[in-house]
Design an enzyme around this catalytic site. Structure first.
Site, PDB file in Angstrom:
ATOM      1  N   GLN A  86     -45.026  16.819 -25.724  1.00 48.05           N
ATOM      2  CA  GLN A  86     -45.386  16.006 -24.569  1.00 48.05           C
ATOM      3  C   GLN A  86     -46.843  15.568 -24.663  1.00 48.05           C
ATOM      4  O   GLN A  86     -47.315  15.223 -25.735  1.00 48.05           O
ATOM      5  CB  GLN A  86     -45.106  16.815 -23.299  1.00 48.05           C
ATOM      6  CG  GLN A  86     -43.646  17.168 -23.094  1.00 48.05           C
ATOM      7  CD  GLN A  86     -42.908  16.118 -22.283  1.00 48.05           C
ATOM      8  OE1 GLN A  86     -43.494  15.184 -21.744  1.00 48.05           O
ATOM      9  NE2 GLN A  86     -41.589  16.275 -22.180  1.00 48.05           N
ATOM     10  N   VAL A  87     -47.552  15.618 -23.544  1.00 47.32           N
ATOM     11  CA  VAL A  87     -48.933  15.152 -23.508  1.00 47.32           C
ATOM     12  C   VAL A  87     -49.885  16.329 -23.644  1.00 47.32           C
ATOM     13  O   VAL A  87     -49.641  17.422 -23.111  1.00 47.32           O
ATOM     14  CB  VAL A  87     -49.230  14.375 -22.204  1.00 47.32           C
ATOM     15  CG1 VAL A  87     -49.033  15.250 -20.968  1.00 47.32           C
ATOM     16  CG2 VAL A  87     -50.627  13.776 -22.219  1.00 47.32           C
ATOM     17  N   ALA A 150     -51.888  24.753 -28.202  1.00 45.83           N
ATOM     18  CA  ALA A 150     -50.714  23.876 -28.148  1.00 45.83           C
ATOM     19  C   ALA A 150     -50.272  23.526 -29.560  1.00 45.83           C
ATOM     20  O   ALA A 150     -51.089  23.469 -30.484  1.00 45.83           O
ATOM     21  CB  ALA A 150     -51.035  22.612 -27.365  1.00 45.83           C
ATOM     22  N   GLY A 163     -50.008  19.316 -35.982  1.00 45.44           N
ATOM     23  CA  GLY A 163     -50.290  20.744 -36.077  1.00 45.44           C
ATOM     24  C   GLY A 163     -50.615  21.412 -34.762  1.00 45.44           C
ATOM     25  O   GLY A 163     -49.862  21.317 -33.798  1.00 45.44           O
ATOM     26  N   CYS A 181     -48.540  19.462 -21.613  1.00 42.79           N
ATOM     27  CA  CYS A 181     -47.262  19.702 -22.290  1.00 42.79           C
ATOM     28  C   CYS A 181     -46.069  19.413 -21.376  1.00 42.79           C
ATOM     29  O   CYS A 181     -44.967  19.939 -21.583  1.00 42.79           O
ATOM     30  CB  CYS A 181     -47.194  21.113 -22.848  1.00 42.79           C
ATOM     31  SG  CYS A 181     -48.549  21.473 -23.987  1.00 42.79           S
TER      32      CYS A 181
END
Length: 232
Positions: A86-87, A150, A163, A181
């Site tokens: 996601q973000v 993350a 990554g 996320c």
């Protein structure tokens, strides 16, 4: 006497060399394009690499990212990219590592790859007695419910790019401008906030050692940088 089929001989997996390139502080797009080129042009003889970088402030939306999770980006650019997830936010004081690995050569699958990255992060935090954990269905590493690292990966022809991002000593305010996320109200934290070191070099050295241990790599630091030029 019936013949007994011989067991197939599997060559041992020896420690494999991997070059480490420290890119310093870089804008996101040139590094993204460079790792795409590296992955697109590599073959079975291409050595593995780990790229280490800090990015100038940017929000990135993965392939599953929804624009509504970007709440109020302000002056920080938002990029749609080709990783999973996601973000998230990248900025100074965050350690980003892009493992460019051939999973076939390492003889591991994508799930094991993700677990090994998470374990390397957990063990890195353990160096400073910070107890971290993973969560089922929510890739990354968490401390007391707050996210500290993350993951966003892509695998093409068995080779990885994109990554991990690891909050070391950074301004966490931009995370309040998004649903990190994709989770509304998800708290984030950093190594420094949890009593760990503020120095990027100290954390970088431990994390690289832990990644090498997880993947059976012999790290070979090099001062040469990838081509970060953008096509005209």
């Amino acid at each position: 006497m019936d013949a007994v089929a011989a067991e197939p001989v599997v060559a041992p997996v020896l420690p494999l060399p991997a070059q480490v390139r420290d890119l310093g502080m870089q804008d996101y797009v040139p590094v993204w394009r460079a790792m795409q080129r590296f992955t697109d042009t590599r073959d079975e003889h291409t050595g593995d690499e780990l790229w280490v970088v800090e990015h100038a402030p940017v929000f990135t939306l993965g392939q599953a990212g929804k624009p509504e999770h970007v709440l109020a980006p302000g002056e920080i650019p938002v990029l749609q990219v080709d990783r999973g997830g996601q973000v998230t936010y990248h900025g100074p004081g965050q350690l980003v590592v892009y493992p460019l690995l051939d999973l076939r050569r390492l003889r591991i699958g994508v799930r094991d790859y993700v677990c090994k990255i998470e374990q390397a992060l957990i063990d890195t935090l353990g160096e400073w007695n910070i107890i971290a954990e993973r969560r089922d269905g929510a890739p990354g590493v968490y401390v007391g419910g707050a996210k500290i690292a993350a993951l966003g990966i892509r695998v093409r022809r068995g080779c990885t790019f994109h990554g991990l991002s690891f909050n070391v000593a950074m301004d966490l305010e931009p995370f309040h401008r998004i649903n990190p996320c994709g989770y509304q109200g998800l708290q984030v934290t950093s190594v420094l906030d949890l009593g760990g070191p503020s120095g990027m070099d100290a954390v970088k050295a431990v994390l690289l050692d832990q990644l090498a241990r997880q993947f059976g790599l012999v790290l070979q630091p090099t001062s040469a940088l990838p081509d970060l030029s953008l096509p005209a």
